[in-house]
Structure formats: C-alpha cells, structure tokens
Enzyme design. Structure first.
Site, PDB file in Angstrom:
ATOM      1  N   TYR A 101      41.566  43.391  39.044  1.00  0.00           N
ATOM      2  CA  TYR A 101      40.457  43.429  38.072  1.00  0.00           C
ATOM      3  C   TYR A 101      38.950  43.787  38.391  1.00  0.00           C
ATOM      4  O   TYR A 101      38.650  43.570  39.445  1.00  0.00           O
ATOM      5  CB  TYR A 101      40.252  41.716  37.647  1.00  0.00           C
ATOM      6  CG  TYR A 101      39.108  41.569  36.682  1.00  0.00           C
ATOM      7  CD1 TYR A 101      39.584  41.135  35.407  1.00  0.00           C
ATOM      8  CD2 TYR A 101      37.972  41.252  36.948  1.00  0.00           C
ATOM      9  CE1 TYR A 101      38.663  41.193  34.435  1.00  0.00           C
ATOM     10  CE2 TYR A 101      36.897  41.280  36.054  1.00  0.00           C
ATOM     11  CZ  TYR A 101      37.272  41.085  34.831  1.00  0.00           C
ATOM     12  OH  TYR A 101      36.133  40.848  33.910  1.00  0.00           O
ATOM     13  N   GLU A 189      35.271  46.916  31.162  1.00  0.00           N
ATOM     14  CA  GLU A 189      36.332  45.966  32.010  1.00  0.00           C
ATOM     15  C   GLU A 189      37.645  46.710  31.901  1.00  0.00           C
ATOM     16  O   GLU A 189      38.207  47.249  31.038  1.00  0.00           O
ATOM     17  CB  GLU A 189      36.524  44.514  31.272  1.00  0.00           C
ATOM     18  CG  GLU A 189      37.389  43.757  31.980  1.00  0.00           C
ATOM     19  CD  GLU A 189      37.554  42.497  31.234  1.00  0.00           C
ATOM     20  OE1 GLU A 189      37.105  41.383  31.356  1.00  0.00           O
ATOM     21  OE2 GLU A 189      38.599  42.439  30.408  1.00  0.00           O
TER      22      GLU A 189
END
Ligand code: GDP
Ligand code: MN
Length: 384
Positions: A101, A189
């Site tokens: 992530y 992101e």
C-alpha cells in the site's frame, strides 16, 4: 475532483508510474475488443467512484473472450454501494507475488506531505490500519525538499518491504510524489502496489483526487469532467462559477468567505438544524453574484429557509443589501431569507433592506449569527 481508476492510471502513466496496459469499455463488445488488444488473461474492473469493488464482485479475472463477455455483462449495470457501473476497465492480468500500500496526502497539522506505506496492502488495508497500525509506516516529507531516492528507500525499509522489492518500490514512490505535487493531487493512492512474480513493482489500482483550485493549469483534466459525479445543484453552481457543495439539510446557506460559511454550517447544526449546502460567495457580493447564489439555492427543493450570513470587510454591507434587494426582485424565491449583516457599512445595508419594502414573511434581519441561525432553523422546521 475524484478520478475513476482508469483515469488515475492514465495520470500515473504521465509520471512514469508503471501500470498495466488496458482500455476502457462501456459495452460488452468493447470490453472484448479491449481484452483482445491487451492479451489474455485479463481482469475486468468496474469503474465507480467508490472503493471495495473487489469485495462487491466488481473485479473479475477472465482467461478468454467468452469469460470477458460473462463478466462484463454481469459488471456493467451492477450497483456498488449505490453507484451504478457505466464502464469497465479491462487490463492485462498481473501475476501477484505480494500486495503493498502507498499513498501521499497533505498533513495540514504538520504542514508537510505525508507518505503512508505498508507491506500489507490489498483489500483489507482498513483492517490492517485498525488492528495493526504499526504495519503502516507514516513518513513526513518536507514540501520544500521533496522526496529523493534515498529517502524513498528508507521509507520502504521502515515499512518492512522485502529487500528484493525495495528499489522498485522506491522508484514508484519518487514518481508518485512527482505526480502528487506537480500533478496537484489532494490524494494519490496505490492499493495494491504489487510485486509481480517476475519481480517488477507496479500499480494495480489508482485512487486520485485532484485539487480543483489548480484546474486552471491543467487543461488535460478537462476530459475527465464528463464522468464527475455532481448533482443538479452542483452543476448549476459550477456553471455560475460559485463555490458550492450540496448537502442534505433544509437550511440554504450563503456566506462570504469559506471560513464564515463553515462556521455558519456549525451554528445551524448547533441550534438543531441542518444545512442544505455550503456556499461561499467570496468578496464581491454584488447583485449578479447574489442572484446566482439565490438561484442555485432555489433550485434545491429541500430548502425551507435561506440563511444569508455576511460579515462586511472589503465587502460592504450596503452593496450586499443592494444585491439582495435586486436578487429578490429577479428570482422568485420559494423560501424566506433570514439575513445577518455585520461589519463594514452594516447599518447602511440594513436601512436599504428595510426601505425595500420586502414583506416580513419573505425577509427578516437578525443582529447576530446565533439569532439568525435560530430564526432560519425555526422557519425551516415550520416548512413552506
Ligand atoms: P478495489 O477492491 O476497489 O480496491 O479494487 P482493486 O483494483 O484494488 O482490486 C482488488 C483486488 O483484486 C486486488 O487487491 C487483487 O487482489 C485483485 N486483482 C486486481 N487486479 C488483478 C490482477 O491483474 N491479477 C490478479 N491476480 N488479481 C488482481
Ligand atoms: Mn484497491
């Protein structure tokens, strides 16, 4: 402005962030053509402005054209958390070894950019954040110094990214930071950022939110406006150049200055009401602007009262009052106005309003923000 995944990936590609080859499709036939071009196996992905698509059944692997047909037919038209899928993104499937992530946002309190990085990415990142927050490295980046390769590699170490993926992750982080800053993102992101079985690191998903205040220097954003999710009120407000955000309450709000507008929402809430919108008319509250603002608020059928909250600084109270009188003549308002006028030339302004002869059930003036909020909320509760 929030981008769809495929738009985010197009944006990533401009900054040399590796993404899979693919194409967007609005029909089953187009999806098959996109899959044929990308090469099998492919993944068919619902394009909606909401996360958790995988768990909702909006992401499917397909080994051949027949499977693409089945999955695209099922996904197109499906509803994910209230968002109907109008298009799918079809890309060459990746062989995943690990899922990480990575994201950049602004940490306002620290006045720095914030990199969040984890070796435990994928569809359960929210759970990781809740149960094992230490698994997510939080690294501040000084916006004046930026992020260099050494700092990116150190961040990868802090996040316990395995040694063999660290250089690849660091490269992506440096490119993602470029995209975040030069690309004027509020959020950039990647979840998951994957390590493939072949050992390369690339972005499998993209969540990008663009800072609308920077739109003037990004003509390339224009093509993405068409898929933006605005309600009818927000569309009208944009056409009229107003800073407007639709909400679900019954008290329409007009204030000058974003800070005052937000305080106005708070005060309305504090006295038991709910705002129908945020609307900042800025410094030049003239008749044109006030008319436009009242038109937008009037288009909202939930509005039961309109709270105009003006603190005159550079904006003069008499100008605002003239604007309101003129606007009330031009727009046939469904709901009554409660006005609080204070600051520069407020008395002159109130005199203009009093002399205009607008009936008391259409416009009332209150001396303070709190009293005006109470009145607006009481009127809204009474209904039209
Ligand atoms: P989200 O659920 O909306 O966040 O959608 P993502 O694009 O992140 O996809 C969710 C999950 O689907 C990923 O974490 C992967 O596990 C899986 N997935 C997506 N693309 C591929 C792919 O190309 N190959 C494989 N094997 N799995 C994929
Ligand atoms: Mn994802």
């Amino acid at each position: 402005m929030d981008l769809l995944e495929y738009q985010g990936k197009q944006y990533f590609a401009r900054y040399d962030i590796p993404v899979s080859a693919g194409d967007v499709a609005t029909t089953v036939d187009e999806a098959v053509r996109a899959a044929d071009a990308a090469g099998y196996p492919v993944v068919v992905k619902a394009q909606v402005h909401v996360g958790g698509r995988g768990k909702a059944g909006g992401i499917k692997l397909a080994a051949d054209a027949a499977e693409v047909r089945t999955h695209a037919a099922a996904i197109l038209g499906m509803s994910i958390k209230g968002h109907v899928v109008r298009r799918v993104w079809v890309e060459r499937a990746s062989d995943i070894a690990e899922e990480y992530y990575a994201s950049f946002t602004l940490d306002r309190a620290a006045k720095q950019h914030l990199l969040m990085l984890s070796a435990r990415g994928g569809v359960d990142i929210e759970e990781v954040a809740a149960t094992d927050p230490g698994a997510i490295a939080r690294v501040h980046v000084d916006p004046l110094r930026g992020l260099d390769a050494a700092a990116a590699r150190a961040a990868a170490g802090a996040a316990r990214i395995p040694e063999r993926a660290r250089d690849g992750v660091a490269d992506v982080l440096v490119a993602l930071y470029e995209c975040f800053t030069k690309g004027d993102c509020d959020l950039a992101e990647i979840n998951p950022l994957i390590l493939t079985t072949a050992g390369s690191v690339h972005a499998l998903d993209a969540k990008v939110s663009l800072d609308a205040n920077a739109a003037f220097r990004h003509p390339e954003w224009d093509e993405w406006r068409a898929t933006e999710e605005l309600d009818a009120r927000e569309r009208l407000a944009r056409e009229k150049g107003l800073q407007y955000i639709g909400l679900s309450g019954s008290v329409g709000i007009i204030a000058n200055g974003a800070g005052l507008a937000m305080s106005t929402l708070d005060v309305v809430q504090q006295v038991g009401g709910a705002a129908a919108n945020f609307l900042d008319i800025g410094g030049g509250a003239n008749a044109e602007l006030m008319t436009a603002a009242l038109e937008v608020i009037n288009s909202d059928t939930d509005v039961r009262s309109i709270f105009v909250n003006i603190f005159g600084g550079i904006t003069r109270g008499d100008e605002v009052a003239k604007g309101i009188v003129e606007a009330v003549r031009r727009v046939s308002l469904r709901a009554p106005i409660v006005i609080r006028l204070d600051g520069t030339n407020a008395e002159e302004g109130r005199a203009i309003l009093a002399a205009a002869g607008i009936p008391a059930d259409r416009l009332v003036s209150r001396p303070t923000m709190l009293e005006a909020a109470r009145e607006a909320v009481a009127l809204a509760a009474r209904g039209l």
